[in-house]
Design a protein around this motif. Structure first.
Motif, short mmCIF file in Angstrom:
data_model
loop_
_atom_site.label_atom_id
_atom_site.label_comp_id
_atom_site.label_asym_id
_atom_site.label_seq_id
_atom_site.Cartn_x
_atom_site.Cartn_y
_atom_site.Cartn_z
N PRO A 19 -39.48 -18.91 13.12
CA PRO A 19 -38.44 -19.51 12.28
C PRO A 19 -37.11 -18.78 12.44
O PRO A 19 -37.07 -17.55 12.56
N MET A 20 -36.04 -19.55 12.41
CA MET A 20 -34.70 -18.99 12.61
C MET A 20 -33.73 -19.59 11.60
O MET A 20 -33.90 -20.72 11.14
N LEU A 21 -32.72 -18.81 11.29
CA LEU A 21 -31.62 -19.30 10.47
C LEU A 21 -30.74 -20.20 11.31
O LEU A 21 -30.90 -20.29 12.53
N VAL B 18 -41.27 -29.87 16.74
CA VAL B 18 -42.09 -29.22 15.72
C VAL B 18 -41.24 -28.37 14.78
O VAL B 18 -41.52 -28.29 13.57
N LYS B 19 -40.18 -27.77 15.29
CA LYS B 19 -39.31 -27.01 14.39
C LYS B 19 -38.57 -27.95 13.43
O LYS B 19 -38.40 -27.64 12.25
N TRP B 20 -38.16 -29.11 13.95
CA TRP B 20 -37.50 -30.06 13.06
C TRP B 20 -38.49 -30.59 12.02
O TRP B 20 -38.15 -30.75 10.84
N ALA B 21 -39.75 -30.82 12.44
CA ALA B 21 -40.77 -31.30 11.50
C ALA B 21 -41.01 -30.28 10.39
O ALA B 21 -41.10 -30.64 9.20
N GLY C 36 -32.87 -23.65 12.31
CA GLY C 36 -32.42 -22.84 13.42
C GLY C 36 -33.28 -22.93 14.67
O GLY C 36 -34.52 -22.95 14.59
N ILE C 37 -32.61 -22.99 15.80
CA ILE C 37 -33.26 -22.97 17.11
C ILE C 37 -32.25 -22.39 18.08
O ILE C 37 -31.04 -22.47 17.85
N ARG C 38 -32.71 -21.76 19.14
CA ARG C 38 -31.80 -21.06 20.04
C ARG C 38 -31.46 -21.87 21.28
O ARG C 38 -32.32 -22.48 21.89
N LEU D 5 -33.47 -31.53 17.17
CA LEU D 5 -33.94 -32.85 17.57
C LEU D 5 -32.81 -33.88 17.46
O LEU D 5 -32.08 -33.92 16.48
N ALA D 6 -32.70 -34.72 18.49
CA ALA D 6 -31.66 -35.74 18.52
C ALA D 6 -31.76 -36.67 17.31
O ALA D 6 -32.86 -37.03 16.88
#
Length: 291
Positions: free
Chosen positions: A12-14, A252-255, A265-267, A273-274
């Motif tokens: 997980p990311m900010l 999966v991070k958006w979910a 957050g994602i790097r 996700l679009a």
């Protein structure tokens, strides 16, 4: 032998891309409560490609500390440099990981002999159980079954995450590998069938959002309960598909963000996700009673 549902845990990311340590602790607690059998820290889904070496080791250490021996922790320590893979694997052992997962060296496209020597060298350098990881769709490097079987004779190489989705290949490995060598699925869409063939578990993206259901599915399939396992899988199949609307771990991070479990957050070079795909995944999450 580690068996069952093994979540390929997100990191997980900010919003600014910094690791969210508080949310990482909460995700570990979530999996402990939901019955996940093992946590894979800093694999592909954990954005290993964009964490620096210190962050990589710190995430492993944090997960090991939070789990506190209640389930197994498998540390992602693969690299396209053999010396770097040894360094990461040594750090994972020092942190107290139960095993390490080592992806095939990516980009430099070694020969089968190069793969054998790479894994043999890491295994001899670090006395910790090690799991091979074959995912040619991401690495441009396919470790052939014959190479896997050669490596399976090395004492502390204890299994493989086979992510090709090729069930004939999986069956060949299951039938021909030595006793005590585990064959895991790395492809949620075909995992139930691999386990029904005699596989030992699933290193799963879907388990991030549906850990309890995935744990039940894996137990049923490993026990050979075909009807029950396939019925459970049919309910999860929309997730298996839509969590790959874009490159993992973008969906999966958006979910998980939509479920209120992490920030968005994602790097880079990965991006959120679009917009046009969010409603598709939101409907799937709703269908599976996750939001």
């Amino acid at each position: 032998m580690i068996t069952g549902s093994q979540v390929a845990l997100v990191t997980p990311m900010l919003d600014n891309g910094d690791i969210d340590w508080e949310k990482l602790d909460k995700l570990v607690d979530f999996h402990l409560a939901q019955g996940t059998d093992a946590i894979v820290a800093v694999g592909t889904t954990g954005e290993s490609a964009t964490l620096n070496c210190n962050e990589h080791c710190d995430v492993i250490q944090r997960v090991v500390k939070r789990v506190a021996g209640r389930i197994a922790v498998i540390a992602g320590t693969g690299a396209n440099s053999t010396s770097e893979a040894i360094e990461l694997t040594l750090a994972a052992k020092a942190a107290g990981a139960d095993a390490c997962l080592l992806v095939t060296p990516y980009y430099n496209k070694p020969t089968q002999e190069g793969l054998f020597q790479h894994y043999k060298t890491v295994a001899e350098a670090v006395d910790i159980p090690q799991i091979l990881y074959n995912v040619p769709g991401r690495t441009a490097c396919d470790m052939l079954p014959e190479t896997v079987l050669r490596l399976s004779r090395i004492t502390n190489i204890v299994g493989i995450k086979e992510a090709t989705g090729d069930l004939d290949r999986a069956k060949y490995l299951i039938d021909n590998s030595p006793q005590g060598f585990a064959v895991y699925s790395g492809d949620d869409a075909t995992a139930v069938e691999l386990m029904l063939l005699g596989g030992h578990g699933n290193i799963s993206v879907t388990a991030n959002v549906a850990p309890k259901a995935m744990a039940e599915l894996c137990r049923s399939a490993i026990d050979g309960n075909k009807v029950e396992a396939r019925e459970l899988n049919s309910k999860l199949d929309p997730l298996h598909q839509d969590l790959f609307l874009e490159s993992n771990p973008i969906p999966v991070k958006w979910a998980l963000h939509e479920m209120g479990l992490v920030d968005a957050g994602i790097r880079l070079p990965l991006t959120p996700l679009a917009e046009e795909k969010r409603d598709i995944l939101k409907k799937t999450l709703s269908l599976c009673a996750l939001i």
